[in-house]
Design a protein around this motif. Structure first.
Motif, PDB file in Angstrom:
ATOM      1  N   PRO A 224       0.794  -1.234   0.000  1.00 21.17           N
ATOM      2  CA  PRO A 224       0.000   0.000   0.000  1.00 21.17           C
ATOM      3  C   PRO A 224       0.824   1.282   0.000  1.00 21.17           C
ATOM      4  N   ASP A 225       1.863   1.347   0.831  1.00 26.93           N
ATOM      5  CA  ASP A 225       2.661   2.570   0.891  1.00 26.93           C
ATOM      6  C   ASP A 225       3.368   2.836  -0.432  1.00 26.93           C
ATOM      7  N   ALA A 226       3.889   1.784  -1.046  1.00 23.56           N
ATOM      8  CA  ALA A 226       4.576   1.944  -2.329  1.00 23.56           C
ATOM      9  C   ALA A 226       3.594   2.367  -3.411  1.00 23.56           C
ATOM     10  N   ALA A 227       2.385   1.813  -3.390  1.00 24.47           N
ATOM     11  CA  ALA A 227       1.376   2.182  -4.381  1.00 24.47           C
ATOM     12  C   ALA A 227       0.982   3.642  -4.221  1.00 24.47           C
ATOM     13  N   ALA A 228       0.786   4.076  -2.980  1.00 21.94           N
ATOM     14  CA  ALA A 228       0.423   5.470  -2.734  1.00 21.94           C
ATOM     15  C   ALA A 228       1.545   6.416  -3.154  1.00 21.94           C
ATOM     16  N   GLN A 229       2.787   6.033  -2.858  1.00 25.39           N
ATOM     17  CA  GLN A 229       3.925   6.873  -3.235  1.00 25.39           C
ATOM     18  C   GLN A 229       4.071   6.961  -4.748  1.00 25.39           C
ATOM     19  N   ALA A 230       3.919   5.836  -5.437  1.00 23.20           N
ATOM     20  CA  ALA A 230       4.037   5.832  -6.896  1.00 23.20           C
ATOM     21  C   ALA A 230       2.935   6.677  -7.530  1.00 23.20           C
ATOM     22  N   MET A 231       1.720   6.575  -6.995  1.00 23.26           N
ATOM     23  CA  MET A 231       0.627   7.381  -7.536  1.00 23.26           C
ATOM     24  C   MET A 231       0.853   8.858  -7.241  1.00 23.26           C
ATOM     25  N   THR A 232       1.338   9.171  -6.057  1.00 17.86           N
ATOM     26  CA  THR A 232       1.632  10.568  -5.707  1.00 17.86           C
ATOM     27  C   THR A 232       2.634  11.174  -6.682  1.00 17.86           C
ATOM     28  N   GLU A 233       3.700  10.451  -6.970  1.00 14.50           N
ATOM     29  CA  GLU A 233       4.727  10.947  -7.890  1.00 14.50           C
ATOM     30  C   GLU A 233       4.165  11.087  -9.305  1.00 14.50           C
ATOM     31  N   HIS A 234       3.329  10.147  -9.707  1.00 12.78           N
ATOM     32  CA  HIS A 234       2.732  10.195 -11.038  1.00 12.78           C
ATOM     33  C   HIS A 234       1.839  11.427 -11.196  1.00 12.78           C
TER      34      HIS A 234
END
Length: 247
Positions: A224-234
């Motif tokens: 979850p944290d990695a998914a949220a971080q990747a979406m934030t950067e995108h």
């Protein structure tokens, strides 16, 4: 939770809520068309099927289709291979008229409108990615997410916007909240309106494709944290371009 809708209009063609069944039916159909869940020249489900999916009467569906046909978004054809089809060439802007029944001009995209859209998008899509990664996805869900990723990353310039939209809607669909996907669709319509006002940049598309893959892999591997971080950067990359060109 039920199995997710496929990579088509079923993502948004769900029972309407509230007392404005005609208006909401028009909205769902319009979002389905403008976001490319049913592409130009493709056929919508039959009226009877649409009525069942949206939980409205066939008369409501028929009236909504007629209205969107008059506005240039849909075409009805008779005969053995007839039905309701998405127009090959869609109107540039949402239908609307001014006080003299003339086509209304594009609304002013003020810095406040831009910031509200970008903030809402971040709240919805980052949270959606986090929740999708925290769920135990079924094989069907995993396959649909990967397929939406592959199709977006392999899209031609002409198809990129709609397949990119579909990927983001699929991520929201996998979050596990039936109410989230229509909200993401609404904010995506607003984002696309902003994107219509800036040039398409090849390096940005390539970078977005890489980020799409990072988002999908984080969801599929349950991080979850990695998914949220990747979406934030995108989302931050798109926001930088929009602010740079429009503010």
């Amino acid at each position: 939770m039920e199995e997710p809708a496929g990579l088509n209009g079923e993502l948004l063609l769900r029972p309407v809520r509230g007392g404005n069944s005609f208006e909401e039916t028009v909205q769902r159909l319009l979002q389905t068309v403008r976001l490319g869940l049913v592409g130009p020249g493709e056929r919508l489900p039959a009226e009877r099927e649409l009525a069942g999916m949206l939980a409205v009467s066939r008369d409501t569906v028929r009236e909504a289709i007629a209205s969107l046909s008059d506005a240039g978004y849909l075409v009805s054809r008779r005969g053995r291979y007839g039905g309701t089809f998405v127009s090959e060439v869609l109107p540039t802007h949402l239908p609307g008229t001014d006080q003299e029944d003339a086509l209304a001009p594009t609304r002013n995209l003020s810095p406040e409108v831009i910031e509200d859209t970008l903030t809402l998008r971040e709240i919805l899509e980052v949270g959606g990615a986090r929740h999708a990664a925290g769920r135990a996805l079924t094989p069907s869900e995993r396959e649909l997410l990967w397929l939406s990723l592959v199709e977006a990353n392999e899209a031609t310039d002409e198809e990129y916007r709609r397949l990119d939209s579909r990927f983001h809607l699929m991520v929201g669909e996998l979050a596990g909240s039936a109410s989230l996907t229509p909200l993401i669709a609404d904010v995506r319509m607003r984002v696309n309106e902003l994107l219509d006002n800036i040039p398409s940049l090849g390096p940005n598309i390539a970078h977005s494709n890489t980020q799409h893959e990072q988002i999908a892999i984080a969801i599929l591997t349950g991080r979850p944290d990695a998914a949220a971080q990747a979406m934030t950067e995108h989302l931050a990359g798109t926001a930088l371009l929009l602010r740079g060109f429009l503010e």
